[in-house]
Design a protein around this motif. Structure first.
Motif, short mmCIF file in Angstrom:
data_model
loop_
_atom_site.label_atom_id
_atom_site.label_comp_id
_atom_site.label_asym_id
_atom_site.label_seq_id
_atom_site.Cartn_x
_atom_site.Cartn_y
_atom_site.Cartn_z
N TYR A 1 0.82 -1.21 0.00
CA TYR A 1 0.00 0.00 0.00
C TYR A 1 0.86 1.26 0.00
O TYR A 1 0.49 2.27 -0.62
N ARG A 2 1.98 1.22 0.70
CA ARG A 2 2.79 2.43 0.87
C ARG A 2 3.69 2.74 -0.32
O ARG A 2 4.43 3.73 -0.27
N ASP A 3 3.64 1.94 -1.35
CA ASP A 3 4.49 2.22 -2.51
C ASP A 3 3.96 3.36 -3.37
O ASP A 3 4.66 3.82 -4.26
N SER A 4 2.73 3.79 -3.11
CA SER A 4 2.14 4.88 -3.89
C SER A 4 1.15 5.63 -3.01
O SER A 4 0.53 5.06 -2.12
N LYS A 5 1.00 6.93 -3.28
CA LYS A 5 0.02 7.73 -2.54
C LYS A 5 -1.40 7.27 -2.85
O LYS A 5 -2.27 7.30 -1.98
N LEU A 6 -1.64 6.83 -4.08
CA LEU A 6 -2.98 6.38 -4.45
C LEU A 6 -3.39 5.13 -3.68
O LEU A 6 -4.47 5.07 -3.10
#
Length: 567
Positions: A293-298
């Protein structure tokens, strides 16, 4: 006085059966050529196999909307059923997915003649809260609706209600709810308030023109609607639900869009975030221990919608034209694997007891242990005469000095001196009824102060130890470094001089036979001890030591001058 209590969970989370993500596919009308995809019925469709055009591949979803479907059909068939969970305190989300130019923004926003999902959903949410407040038993509850609007542009979270270039941070509270500190939130009293805030904010979204779309969205837009339901009477229950309406930016093929410069950088950020979204869905389906989840702001913002606690709906928009074939195929594959994601919605209620209200402000001059004497209900100010003396008030007990609670022998002497001076000043001002705010603090603040002093002392000790280590290392480096020679101060070394004696002619004594020519031997010249200053050498017999010393035969010239011959 009732004691203050922290709001706690009144009931355990009311878990519901796991709910799969609902996926529906909307086909845009074909603008040119023969379509590469067509719907078979209300739940299945087929697309041409690009390896063999005589074959087709079939997909099944929850709902299929053909090119004749209206905005009302999509809203009432897929979106409206999940809104009823908001009043129960459960989250919901609607996500529009697809390539650029497939109709995602039209599905979510629509037009004044054909409004999309967002205006229809807000109108129904406001209507639901009004009907709930007017229903039997609704007078016991207070309802409130608020909204926030943001965009994710090149991995930056930007506020659209109050535009600025500040990148907002995404946080998670102790209940694992996603929140954004600093995001603007507006209260909504009716649909006109929504239009007054939303329409100017939607014009702040970043859009640009490409070869495939005149108004291509260059960012992901997220509208967050919060519905709160609070009970007026005890036990003051409160439920808060969140509705996320997401309009994703479309995937782009830069070979067909003709992006250059900034447009190319924007499309790279869009495709990267969509790739992370696909990785999250794969990790959820495979049951991996870590979901990125934390690999992208989306994906960080959609953590509740995918594999979280929300009722989620994905609207996959596809374009039937032949040149959109691979974009359509990838959209269908993403929608097919998203249908397998399982969410776990639940209802969470919080309680606020009557004693949890704020305490009245206290007199700052009163100490923490000061107690007010009980008043006599029979006595009044009117009964007391002018000469009557009021009973003396009970003085608060003297608090222990701060110096008795600190290890003075371990502190800096200057700090101890200042502390004792403050205590002396407090004693001097004690008669005037004034107290220093530092030394008359409550116990909790005093403990915090002591803890801070202890931490400061530990830090100072560490700094001193570090300073000693650095000084020791400096001394060691200085000792190991060779000292440079100072030629100006160094004493001159005495030079050894060779003494050359003059050659002397030696005569053979009378009565001693001369050494025959050709015989091997050595002629030793004997000098007087007083003249030579050292022990005389013993003469060596002829033939002895010549082989060892490498001395050759003695010639007449050598005998005449007393110089031994060398091989």
């Amino acid at each position: 006085m009732p004691s203050q209590q922290r709001p706690s969970l009144a009931e355990p989370r009311r878990a519901r059966p796991p709910a799969h993500v609902r996926v529906c596919v909307r086909l845009r009308p074909c603008s040119q050529g023969d379509p590469c995809i067509r719907g078979l019925d209300s739940r299945s469709l087929e697309i041409i196999n690009w390896r063999n055009k005589l074959e087709t591949m079939q997909y099944q979803f929850d709902t299929i909307y053909g090119d004749q479907a209206t905005q009302q059909d999509i809203y009432s068939g897929s979106v409206q059923p999940v809104l009823c969970h908001l009043l129960e305190g459960q989250n919901a989300s609607v996500l529009a997915y697809g390539p650029t130019g497939a109709g995602k923004t039209h599905t979510m926003l629509g037009s004044p003649e054909q409004p999309g999902v967002i205006p229809r959903a807000l109108r129904d949410v406001l209507q639901m809260t009004r009907e709930a407040s007017c229903s039997p038993g609704g007078e016991e509850w207070d309802y409130s609706v608020s909204m926030s609007y943001l965009e994710i542009y090149q991995e930056k979270v930007l506020d659209l209600l109050e535009p600025s270039q500040q990148d907002l941070l995404i946080r998670e509270d102790r209940d694992r709810n996603i929140l954004i500190p600093g995001l603007t939130e507006r209260e909504l009293g009716g649909f006109r308030d929504f239009e007054r805030h939303f329409l100017p904010a939607s014009r702040n979204r970043t859009v640009a023109s490409t070869q495939l779309n005149d108004r291509s969205s260059r960012s992901h837009a997220v509208l967050v609607v919060r519905v709160a339901r609070s009970q007026r009477a005890p036990p003051h229950r409160r439920r808060v639900a969140k509705l996320c309406l997401i309009d994703l930016a479309g995937s782009e093929d830069n070979r067909r869009t003709g992006n250059r410069g900034l447009r190319l950088k924007e499309s790279g950020a869009i495709n990267a975030s969509r790739h992370v979204l696909s990785k999250v869905v794969d990790a959820l389906n495979q049951g991996l221990p870590r979901v990125p989840y934390r690999d992208s702001k989306l994906t960080r913002l959609l953590q509740d919608s995918l594999g979280g606690s929300a009722h989620s709906v994905i609207i996959a928009n596809v374009a039937p034209e032949q040149h959109f074939y691979f974009d359509t195929l990838s959209t269908l594959n993403f929608a097919a694997k998203s249908k397998q994601v399982v969410n776990r919605p639940f209802t969470q209620e919080t309680l606020q007891t009557p004693g949890a209200r704020k305490r009245p402000p206290k007199d700052p001059g009163a100490g923490p242990r000061a107690k007010r004497p009980p008043e006599d209900p029979g006595a009044s100010s009117e009964d007391a005469g002018p000469g009557a003396k009021s009973p003396p008030e009970e003085e608060p007990p003297e608090a222990e000095p701060l110096s008795s609670l600190l290890p003075l022998e371990q502190l800096d002497p200057r700090l101890v001196q200042r502390l004792l001076g403050l205590e002396q000043l407090e004693k001097q001002q004690g008669g005037a009824g004034r107290r220093l705010p530092l030394l008359s603090t409550p116990r909790r603040e005093r403990v915090a102060l002591l803890h801070q002093l202890e931490e400061t002392r530990c830090e100072l000790q560490k700094l001193k130890e570090r300073q000693k280590e650095l000084e020791a290392m400096a001394l060691l480096d200085k000792a190991c470094q060779p000292k440079p020679l100072d030629h100006s101060k160094a004493p001159a070394r005495a030079r050894k001089q060779a003494v050359v004696l003059p050659l002397q002619q030696v005569q053979t004594p009378v009565g001693q036979q001369a050494m025959p020519s050709g015989a091997e031997g050595i002629l030793v010249v004997q000098r007087n001890q007083c003249q030579a200053g050292h022990r005389p050498r013993l003469p060596m017999a002829p033939g002895v030591g010549s082989a060892r010393l490498g001395i050759g035969p003695v010639s007449p010239w050598h005998r005449a001058w007393g110089v031994p011959g060398w091989a």
